[in-house]
Design a protein around this motif. Structure first.
Motif: not given
Lengths: 380, 187
Positions: B56, B137-138, B140-141
């Motif tokens: 991603l 997980k990318s 997340d922020w």
């Protein structure tokens, strides 16, 4: 964000400790704060906290013309301004369908590789200082000074260049610039060997860095890492090869890859990248010295006041710290409707909350330093 | 099973998700598909598991509220403040409830050497979308950033809180109708 009581889900036990690292800490390379929960010297939870340098640059773009916006890009990753300029120009050129002349393309590749070396040299110097070696810093800044001189000859600035223009570059190379640049590329590869002897293969340094902060390939892809941090895990992703821009498809170079994804691998990927960059600079100088190269450095017919038609474009390049992208939306006005910056350090830093868990507190600075963060880009 | 071209992937996806279609406005030089916000997560999951889009790149949003009249910015002493300036003709600014949000997602497949952009519309009155965190997980922020600057809620995100702007900032600055409330840093 300031510390909030609610960040503690339950009160700390007697053998637990909370350590607040940053935002004013010499080894966080800017205003990054990490909230560390510890048991003894082992970290049980790490929360990186960013945003202390948020200047709202994406909002500022919306109230400025495209030409004015170029100046804002310098202030993102201020250690490699050329890359920011280039990524922004590529996005706007895509939006407007501008073809950049060959000479400008080579100059762009040339200066962005020079800037990559300058940026990695800062990493090399400051990372040594983080670990406790001060001498490499002096060596790194000696060589960086030569690049700064070259840039000063080229555009008058030493840090924030604004050298690129939408459609090309601002100025042609000065007369004696090529000779001075060749002097640097002749001098630099020997210095790289010196750095290896001084720091890279120093047993103390290797012991300190080779087995910490390990990131696996799968983790790296999952967390969307890019740049040397991703390549140190062995994933071969470099925008210069994946989607070549600025004639990188005509230049020969290799992508250095790491094996274990450890802190040392990330460090050494950058060192090997510098050697490749020096090679690219030589090839660019060679291409630029050919007689049949047209002298244009800016595309013909680029209007003084830019007003792109309604549309959207995404342009991205391989900056010193990873895959830097600009996503531009135009509604046919003088200023962009929306400009998003895909900042590599912002995305890379998110993985800290995972890999710091289980590490020792003494290794935090070593792991953090190996990410080579620049807060100007992270917080935007 | 892997596909050789992005068209194959599109044809296959269209069988499972009939609401996916080629976007009218391409984000330049990349295949751009518009998907409904309800099926965004499922489409990303299928793309990741079956077509190798395992990386991603970017999550961001655009506020399609309409261009705000810039006269409101320029005549104020603080250039970041969009305020109700009497000299701005109201008809030039968009109606309060107009428009929608667009969520932009860029995915990369290394096996196909291909980038792909998904565009999804989200309602502007109560913006909500499914979080991609369980897949990548990318997100997340990046989703926290979109939440902070646009106020789009991502359901299923484990830690959805402000990330870039300070606590005392009220509202979502990248929304086109954002009005800056004076705080201690304004003078």
């Amino acid at each position: 964000m300031p510390i909030e009581e609610k960040t503690f889900e339950k009160p700390l036990e007697l053998d637990q400790m909370f350590v607040n690292m940053g935002p004013q800490h010499p080894s966080t390379h800017g205003v990054l704060r990490i909230a560390l929960h510890m048991e003894g010297e082992v970290i049980t939870k790490a929360e990186p906290d960013v945003g202390y340098l948020h200047r709202g640059i994406e909002k500022l773009f919306e109230n400025r013309t495209y030409t004015q916006g170029l100046v804002l890009t310098d202030r993102l990753d201020y250690l490699s301004s050329m890359h920011n300029n280039l990524a922004y120009c590529i996005a706007v050129e895509k939006l407007m369908g501008i073809e950049v002349p060959a000479r400008a393309q080579y100059i762009r590749a040339l200066v962005s590789e020079l800037n990559r070396i300058a940026s990695h040299l800062i990493f090399f110097g400051t990372y040594g200082v983080d670990i406790g070696a001060f001498t490499p810093f002096l060596h790194a800044f000696r060589e960086r000074e030569m690049i700064m001189d070259l840039f000063e000859m080229l555009c008058g600035a030493r840090l924030l260049y604004t050298y690129m223009r939408i459609g090309g570059v601002a100025k042609n190379l000065p007369e004696d610039w090529t000779a001075k640049c060749r002097e640097f590329t002749g001098f630099f590869p020997k210095r790289l060997k010196e750095y290896d002897a001084l720091l890279s293969f120093n047993p103390i340094f290797m012991d300190r860095t080779a087995n910490i902060g390990i990131i696996s390939k799968e983790e790296a892809l999952d967390w969307g890492l890019s740049g040397p941090v991703l390549r140190a895990t062995g994933v071969n992703y470099d925008v210069r090869k994946f989607e070549p821009y600025s004639f990188y498809d005509k230049l020969e170079f290799e992508i250095p890859l790491g094996q274990t994804g450890s802190t040392w691998d990330r460090y050494y990927c950058r060192m090997r990248e510098m050697a490749q960059s020096a090679g690219i600079i030589d090839q660019c100088l060679e291409a630029l010295s050919k007689q049949d190269m047209p002298p244009d450095i800016i595309a013909k017919g680029v209007p003084k006041i830019l007003k792109p038609l309604k549309g959207q474009a995404y342009g991205h390049i391989e900056a010193s710290r990873g895959d830097l992208g600009f996503y531009a939306v135009s509604e046919g006005e003088f200023s962009p409707y929306r400009m998003h910056i895909k900042a590599p350090t912002f995305i890379n830093t998110a993985i800290l909350q995972k890999i710091l868990v289980g590490a020792k507190i003494a290794d935090v600075v070593a792991i953090l330093g190996s990410f080579d963060i620049v807060l100007g880009e992270m917080d935007r | 099973m892997t596909h050789h071209t992005v068209e194959d992937v599109f044809a296959k996806l269209q069988k499972i998700f009939p609401d996916i279609k080629e976007s009218e406005e391409k984000i330049k030089n990349y295949p751009t598909w518009s998907v409904s916000s309800g099926s965004l997560f499922k489409i990303c999951e299928t793309l990741k598991k079956e077509s190798g889009f395992e990386y991603l790149d970017m999550v961001t949003a655009v506020d399609r509220h309409g261009k705000v009249n810039s006269a409101g910015y320029l005549t104020e002493p603080n250039p970041c403040v969009y305020s109700q300036n009497p000299s701005v003709v109201p008809s030039q600014s968009p109606a309060p409830g107009a428009g929608f949000f667009e969520i932009i997602i860029i995915l990369t497949s290394f096996s196909m050497n291909q980038k792909l952009i998904l565009v999804s519309r989200v309602d502007r009155t109560n913006p909500e979308a499914e979080s991609l965190y369980p897949l990548f997980k990318s997100a997340d922020w990046q989703e926290r950033e979109v939440f902070d600057l646009f106020g789009i809620k991502f359901t299923g995100h484990p830690n959805l809180k402000k990330i870039l702007t300070p606590d005392f900032i009220k509202g979502h600055p990248l929304r086109k109708d954002y009005v800056h409330k004076k705080d201690k840093f304004d003078y």
